[in-house]
Scaffold this motif. Structure first.
Motif, PDB file in Angstrom:
ATOM      1  N   SER A 221       0.826  -1.205   0.000  1.00  0.00           N
ATOM      2  CA  SER A 221       0.000   0.000   0.000  1.00  0.00           C
ATOM      3  C   SER A 221       0.867   1.265   0.000  1.00  0.00           C
ATOM      4  O   SER A 221       0.397   2.344  -0.311  1.00  0.00           O
ATOM      5  CB  SER A 221      -0.924   0.006   1.217  1.00  0.00           C
ATOM      6  OG  SER A 221      -0.157  -0.226   2.375  1.00  0.00           O
ATOM      7  N   ALA A 222       2.143   1.124   0.355  1.00  0.00           N
ATOM      8  CA  ALA A 222       3.037   2.293   0.371  1.00  0.00           C
ATOM      9  C   ALA A 222       4.428   1.872  -0.099  1.00  0.00           C
ATOM     10  O   ALA A 222       5.431   2.121   0.576  1.00  0.00           O
ATOM     11  CB  ALA A 222       3.081   2.894   1.771  1.00  0.00           C
ATOM     12  N   GLY A 223       4.468   1.209  -1.257  1.00  0.00           N
ATOM     13  CA  GLY A 223       5.746   0.756  -1.824  1.00  0.00           C
ATOM     14  C   GLY A 223       6.649   1.957  -2.082  1.00  0.00           C
ATOM     15  O   GLY A 223       6.217   2.941  -2.667  1.00  0.00           O
ATOM     16  N   ARG A 224       7.875   1.851  -1.634  1.00  0.00           N
ATOM     17  CA  ARG A 224       8.780   3.007  -1.727  1.00  0.00           C
ATOM     18  C   ARG A 224       9.756   2.875  -2.882  1.00  0.00           C
ATOM     19  O   ARG A 224      10.311   1.809  -3.120  1.00  0.00           O
ATOM     20  CB  ARG A 224       9.563   3.155  -0.414  1.00  0.00           C
ATOM     21  CG  ARG A 224       8.660   3.493   0.748  1.00  0.00           C
ATOM     22  CD  ARG A 224       9.453   3.838   1.989  1.00  0.00           C
ATOM     23  NE  ARG A 224      10.006   2.672   2.661  1.00  0.00           N
ATOM     24  CZ  ARG A 224      11.291   2.427   2.809  1.00  0.00           C
ATOM     25  NH1 ARG A 224      12.203   3.239   2.305  1.00  0.00           N
ATOM     26  NH2 ARG A 224      11.699   1.360   3.453  1.00  0.00           N
ATOM     27  N   GLY A 225       9.948   3.987  -3.612  1.00  0.00           N
ATOM     28  CA  GLY A 225      10.942   4.033  -4.680  1.00  0.00           C
ATOM     29  C   GLY A 225      11.985   5.089  -4.342  1.00  0.00           C
ATOM     30  O   GLY A 225      12.018   5.614  -3.225  1.00  0.00           O
ATOM     31  N   HIS A 226      12.838   5.389  -5.304  1.00  0.00           N
ATOM     32  CA  HIS A 226      13.849   6.431  -5.103  1.00  0.00           C
ATOM     33  C   HIS A 226      13.204   7.803  -5.026  1.00  0.00           C
ATOM     34  O   HIS A 226      12.115   8.019  -5.548  1.00  0.00           O
ATOM     35  CB  HIS A 226      14.833   6.442  -6.279  1.00  0.00           C
ATOM     36  CG  HIS A 226      15.703   5.233  -6.293  1.00  0.00           C
ATOM     37  ND1 HIS A 226      16.585   4.939  -5.292  1.00  0.00           N
ATOM     38  CD2 HIS A 226      15.817   4.231  -7.194  1.00  0.00           C
ATOM     39  CE1 HIS A 226      17.205   3.811  -5.569  1.00  0.00           C
ATOM     40  NE2 HIS A 226      16.759   3.358  -6.714  1.00  0.00           N
ATOM     41  N   LEU A 227      13.908   8.739  -4.430  1.00  0.00           N
ATOM     42  CA  LEU A 227      13.515  10.150  -4.409  1.00  0.00           C
ATOM     43  C   LEU A 227      12.108  10.348  -3.843  1.00  0.00           C
ATOM     44  O   LEU A 227      11.367  11.221  -4.295  1.00  0.00           O
ATOM     45  CB  LEU A 227      13.584  10.758  -5.829  1.00  0.00           C
ATOM     46  CG  LEU A 227      14.882  10.547  -6.602  1.00  0.00           C
ATOM     47  CD1 LEU A 227      14.729  10.950  -8.060  1.00  0.00           C
ATOM     48  CD2 LEU A 227      16.017  11.332  -5.958  1.00  0.00           C
ATOM     49  N   GLY A 228      11.738   9.497  -2.890  1.00  0.00           N
ATOM     50  CA  GLY A 228      10.425   9.639  -2.260  1.00  0.00           C
ATOM     51  C   GLY A 228       9.272   9.221  -3.171  1.00  0.00           C
ATOM     52  O   GLY A 228       8.108   9.435  -2.831  1.00  0.00           O
ATOM     53  N   ASN A 229       9.581   8.619  -4.327  1.00  0.00           N
ATOM     54  CA  ASN A 229       8.503   8.175  -5.227  1.00  0.00           C
ATOM     55  C   ASN A 229       7.829   6.927  -4.682  1.00  0.00           C
ATOM     56  O   ASN A 229       8.421   6.163  -3.928  1.00  0.00           O
ATOM     57  CB  ASN A 229       9.072   7.841  -6.615  1.00  0.00           C
ATOM     58  CG  ASN A 229       9.547   9.082  -7.324  1.00  0.00           C
ATOM     59  OD1 ASN A 229       9.015  10.162  -7.111  1.00  0.00           O
ATOM     60  ND2 ASN A 229      10.562   8.932  -8.161  1.00  0.00           N
TER      61      ASN A 229
END
Ligand code: BTN
Length: 246
Positions: free
Chosen positions: A41-49
């Motif tokens: 539900s809140a998968g995290r990517g780079h740069l806060g994406n």
């Protein structure tokens, strides 16, 4: 087998990387433990994406590693080995894929996988490393504003069984991790460079001074991108200091 020696499945989670972090704070999970889920539900990517992944369609995993043999100054080797393991897996199904520095996995000009590595450094050692991977397998429609997502299904037209893919990926990542353990750093670096997206070709890049035409010469041992301009001027960049103009 180290990577994949222990599998933890949780139907849905905010983020497998965050879950792995919590596990490390409360227990001592076996090295190589993979946490995987159907939905974040809140998968995290780079740069806060955010990382978009449709429920039950893709591989969403985090691997817990304790690479105490790697000195913190060499930590980029983990990123290279994980990127290569994903490419090895993809090569089971498609003949081509490349690594967009530092660790996006591309097929042609589209992104098929993202990696989020979170290392904890204690003194002169890497205490643990959480390697999060989002690898698009069966998803056919992407809703977020990510510019260029793609999946194996979109490329080959074939749906794949996710558990089979997970086992194959774990085995491919394990082989690459063992290359780190045997200190085959030159082999990993050469393989990484041979797969680098846009290596040695003239393209536009954007840094703090604006857009310019340049070509990637190499990546330094600590993971900085080396680019040459038409004038011959060479610059080195850390992540976030340079943007590819796609
Ligand atoms: C990127 O921005 O390219 C990195 C994306 C990484 C996504 C994966 S999905 C599994 C793991 N858990 C997360 O919250 N993020 C990583």
């Amino acid at each position: 087998m180290i990577i994949g020696s222990n599998l933890i499945f949780i139907e849905n989670l905010p983020s497998t990387n965050s879950y792995a972090g919590k596990l490390l704070r409360s227990q001592t999970p076996t090295e190589g433990t993979i946490i995987y889920t159907n939905y974040q539900s809140a998968g995290r990517g780079h740069l806060g994406n955010r990382w978009e992944s449709e429920d039950g369609k893709n591989l969403i995993i985090s691997i817990i590693l304790s690479p105490s043999m790697i000195s913190p100054s060499d930590q980029f080797i983990i990123s290279m080995a994980i990127s290569l393991g994903i490419c090895d897996f993809l090569n089971r199904y498609i003949p081509f894929c490349s690594i967009k520095w530092p660790n996006d996995i591309y097929v042609n000009n589209d992104k098929i996988a993202g990696i989020l590595i979170e290392n904890s450094i204690m003194g002169y050692q890497i205490e643990y490393s959480i390697a999060g991977i989002g690898l698009n397998i069966n998803q056919e429609k992407f809703l977020s504003d990510a510019p260029n997502p793609v999946s194996l299904k979109l490329i080959t037209g074939i749906s794949l069984d996710l558990i089979t893919c997970l086992n194959q990926l774990a085995s491919d990542l394990d082989k690459r991790y063992k290359q780190i353990i045997s200190e085959s750093y030159d082999l990993i670096r050469n393989d990484y460079l041979s797969r680098l997206y846009r290596l040695n070709e003239w393209f536009n890049f954007k840094d703090s001074g604006g857009i310019y035409s340049g070509r990637i010469l190499s990546v330094s041992d600590i993971g900085r991108l080396q680019i040459e301009r038409k004038s011959g001027l060479r610059s080195e960049y850390s992540f976030k200091e340079i943007e590819f103009i796609l």
